[in-house]
Each structure stands twice: as structure tokens, then as C-alpha cells.
Design a protein around this motif. Sequence first.
Motif, PDB file in Angstrom:
ATOM      1  N   ILE A 134      39.987  46.389  46.265  1.00  0.00           N
ATOM      2  CA  ILE A 134      38.733  47.053  46.156  1.00  0.00           C
ATOM      3  C   ILE A 134      38.983  48.374  45.235  1.00  0.00           C
ATOM      4  CG2 ILE A 134      38.646  48.140  48.243  1.00  0.00           C
ATOM      5  CD1 ILE A 134      35.596  47.026  46.511  1.00  0.00           C
ATOM      6  N   GLU A 135      40.190  49.028  45.612  1.00  0.00           N
ATOM      7  CA  GLU A 135      40.319  50.324  44.940  1.00  0.00           C
ATOM      8  C   GLU A 135      40.820  50.094  43.551  1.00  0.00           C
ATOM      9  OE1 GLU A 135      42.398  53.016  48.354  1.00  0.00           O
ATOM     10  OE2 GLU A 135      43.525  51.295  47.611  1.00  0.00           O
ATOM     11  N   GLN A 136      41.518  49.018  43.225  1.00  0.00           N
ATOM     12  CA  GLN A 136      41.720  48.705  41.767  1.00  0.00           C
ATOM     13  C   GLN A 136      40.356  48.199  41.232  1.00  0.00           C
ATOM     14  OE1 GLN A 136      44.701  45.231  41.612  1.00  0.00           O
ATOM     15  NE2 GLN A 136      45.950  46.184  43.269  1.00  0.00           N
ATOM     16  N   LEU A 137      39.320  47.679  41.619  1.00  0.00           N
ATOM     17  CA  LEU A 137      38.171  47.343  41.093  1.00  0.00           C
ATOM     18  C   LEU A 137      37.435  48.345  40.690  1.00  0.00           C
ATOM     19  CD1 LEU A 137      36.186  44.922  40.249  1.00  0.00           C
ATOM     20  CD2 LEU A 137      35.265  45.068  42.651  1.00  0.00           C
ATOM     21  N   ARG A 138      37.328  49.392  41.635  1.00  0.00           N
ATOM     22  CA  ARG A 138      36.466  50.589  41.555  1.00  0.00           C
ATOM     23  C   ARG A 138      37.239  51.348  40.165  1.00  0.00           C
ATOM     24  NH1 ARG A 138      36.506  52.360  47.548  1.00  0.00           N
ATOM     25  NH2 ARG A 138      34.738  50.974  48.281  1.00  0.00           N
ATOM     26  N   ALA A 139      38.553  51.538  40.003  1.00  0.00           N
ATOM     27  CA  ALA A 139      39.323  52.279  39.168  1.00  0.00           C
ATOM     28  C   ALA A 139      39.049  51.341  37.839  1.00  0.00           C
ATOM     29  CB  ALA A 139      40.691  52.327  39.416  1.00  0.00           C
ATOM     30  N   ARG A 140      39.099  50.283  37.805  1.00  0.00           N
ATOM     31  CA  ARG A 140      38.857  49.449  36.538  1.00  0.00           C
ATOM     32  C   ARG A 140      37.407  49.578  36.098  1.00  0.00           C
ATOM     33  NH1 ARG A 140      43.550  45.375  38.534  1.00  0.00           N
ATOM     34  NH2 ARG A 140      45.014  46.432  37.300  1.00  0.00           N
ATOM     35  N   THR A 141      36.623  49.378  36.993  1.00  0.00           N
ATOM     36  CA  THR A 141      35.090  49.488  36.780  1.00  0.00           C
ATOM     37  C   THR A 141      34.761  51.078  36.073  1.00  0.00           C
ATOM     38  OG1 THR A 141      34.545  47.892  38.372  1.00  0.00           O
ATOM     39  CG2 THR A 141      32.770  49.315  37.541  1.00  0.00           C
ATOM     40  N   ALA A 142      35.323  52.038  36.747  1.00  0.00           N
ATOM     41  CA  ALA A 142      35.178  53.553  36.331  1.00  0.00           C
ATOM     42  C   ALA A 142      35.625  53.560  34.872  1.00  0.00           C
ATOM     43  CB  ALA A 142      35.805  54.496  37.157  1.00  0.00           C
ATOM     44  N   ARG A 143      36.739  52.881  34.702  1.00  0.00           N
ATOM     45  CA  ARG A 143      37.347  53.033  33.373  1.00  0.00           C
ATOM     46  C   ARG A 143      36.565  52.160  32.114  1.00  0.00           C
ATOM     47  NH1 ARG A 143      42.472  50.762  29.887  1.00  0.00           N
ATOM     48  NH2 ARG A 143      42.273  52.189  28.454  1.00  0.00           N
ATOM     49  N   ALA A 144      35.779  51.202  32.600  1.00  0.00           N
ATOM     50  CA  ALA A 144      35.012  50.463  31.702  1.00  0.00           C
ATOM     51  C   ALA A 144      33.843  51.200  31.273  1.00  0.00           C
ATOM     52  CB  ALA A 144      34.914  49.176  32.417  1.00  0.00           C
ATOM     53  N   ASN A 145      33.206  51.852  32.509  1.00  0.00           N
ATOM     54  CA  ASN A 145      32.063  52.534  32.193  1.00  0.00           C
ATOM     55  C   ASN A 145      32.286  53.681  31.178  1.00  0.00           C
ATOM     56  OD1 ASN A 145      30.586  50.797  34.004  1.00  0.00           O
ATOM     57  ND2 ASN A 145      30.924  52.216  35.815  1.00  0.00           N
ATOM     58  N   ALA A 146      33.441  54.533  31.452  1.00  0.00           N
ATOM     59  CA  ALA A 146      33.894  55.539  30.681  1.00  0.00           C
ATOM     60  C   ALA A 146      33.960  54.998  29.204  1.00  0.00           C
ATOM     61  CB  ALA A 146      35.028  56.313  31.143  1.00  0.00           C
ATOM     62  N   ARG A 147      34.699  53.948  28.901  1.00  0.00           N
ATOM     63  CA  ARG A 147      34.561  53.403  27.729  1.00  0.00           C
ATOM     64  C   ARG A 147      33.530  53.116  26.839  1.00  0.00           C
ATOM     65  NH1 ARG A 147      39.184  48.701  26.730  1.00  0.00           N
ATOM     66  NH2 ARG A 147      38.410  49.309  24.655  1.00  0.00           N
ATOM     67  N   SER A 148      32.434  52.522  27.658  1.00  0.00           N
ATOM     68  CA  SER A 148      31.191  52.168  27.237  1.00  0.00           C
ATOM     69  C   SER A 148      30.479  53.382  26.985  1.00  0.00           C
ATOM     70  CB  SER A 148      30.333  51.366  28.192  1.00  0.00           C
ATOM     71  OG  SER A 148      29.937  52.205  29.154  1.00  0.00           O
ATOM     72  N   ARG A 149      30.620  54.643  27.354  1.00  0.00           N
ATOM     73  CA  ARG A 149      30.042  55.942  27.022  1.00  0.00           C
ATOM     74  C   ARG A 149      30.738  56.535  25.989  1.00  0.00           C
ATOM     75  NH1 ARG A 149      30.127  56.217  32.802  1.00  0.00           N
ATOM     76  NH2 ARG A 149      31.727  57.368  32.725  1.00  0.00           N
ATOM     77  N   GLY A 150      31.906  56.041  25.489  1.00  0.00           N
ATOM     78  CA  GLY A 150      32.781  56.506  24.191  1.00  0.00           C
ATOM     79  C   GLY A 150      33.631  57.862  24.719  1.00  0.00           C
ATOM     80  N   GLU A 151      33.983  57.769  26.049  1.00  0.00           N
ATOM     81  CA  GLU A 151      34.724  59.018  26.735  1.00  0.00           C
ATOM     82  C   GLU A 151      36.253  58.455  26.685  1.00  0.00           C
ATOM     83  OE1 GLU A 151      33.239  59.471  30.587  1.00  0.00           O
ATOM     84  OE2 GLU A 151      31.321  60.292  29.982  1.00  0.00           O
ATOM     85  N   VAL A 152      36.544  57.239  26.649  1.00  0.00           N
ATOM     86  CA  VAL A 152      38.115  56.767  26.856  1.00  0.00           C
ATOM     87  C   VAL A 152      38.095  55.469  25.547  1.00  0.00           C
ATOM     88  CG1 VAL A 152      39.734  55.265  27.935  1.00  0.00           C
ATOM     89  CG2 VAL A 152      38.001  57.060  29.220  1.00  0.00           C
ATOM     90  N   LEU A 153      39.486  55.636  25.061  1.00  0.00           N
ATOM     91  CA  LEU A 153      39.576  54.892  23.914  1.00  0.00           C
ATOM     92  C   LEU A 153      39.967  53.397  24.415  1.00  0.00           C
ATOM     93  CD1 LEU A 153      41.401  56.671  21.154  1.00  0.00           C
ATOM     94  CD2 LEU A 153      38.848  56.084  21.261  1.00  0.00           C
TER      95      LEU A 153
END
Length: 74
Positions: A55-74
Amino acid sequence: MEPSPTAGTLLVDTSRGNRVGEFRGVAGLYRSLRPVGGGREWEVEPRHVRHALPIEQLRARTARANARSRGEVL
């Protein structure tokens, strides 16, 4: 002493409020972790590190995907 995890393995730093980080390597007696979404690495003593639960892995990866969709992370 427990062997080092593979680079990229998600670990939890229990000394920093269960912060999830990507294992980057060993720095002397410490483990070097980096935020999943990128950012500044930090070091932690091995006794404060554990493998991230699914569940912690899923949360971390989802947060990264959301940040990427906002253009905050490459």
C-alpha cells in the motif's frame, strides 16, 4: 548485517515519519534514499529502514504519477 537492497527498491525511513524513498546506494554506514517523485537524497541509518508495504508503494507511485501529470516531475 543485512545485504543492501537493489537500487530503486522502495524503502521506508521510520525515523522521518515513515517517509518512503527509493534506495540509491550505501554511503558509509548509511542507506541513501531519494523521494519517489525526485528531489534531494537523504541518508538514514539501516536500523531505521524497512521495505515499503504494497500500500505504501502504491501511494508513492500514485503521488509521483499525479506530480508528473501536473508537470512537476519529469
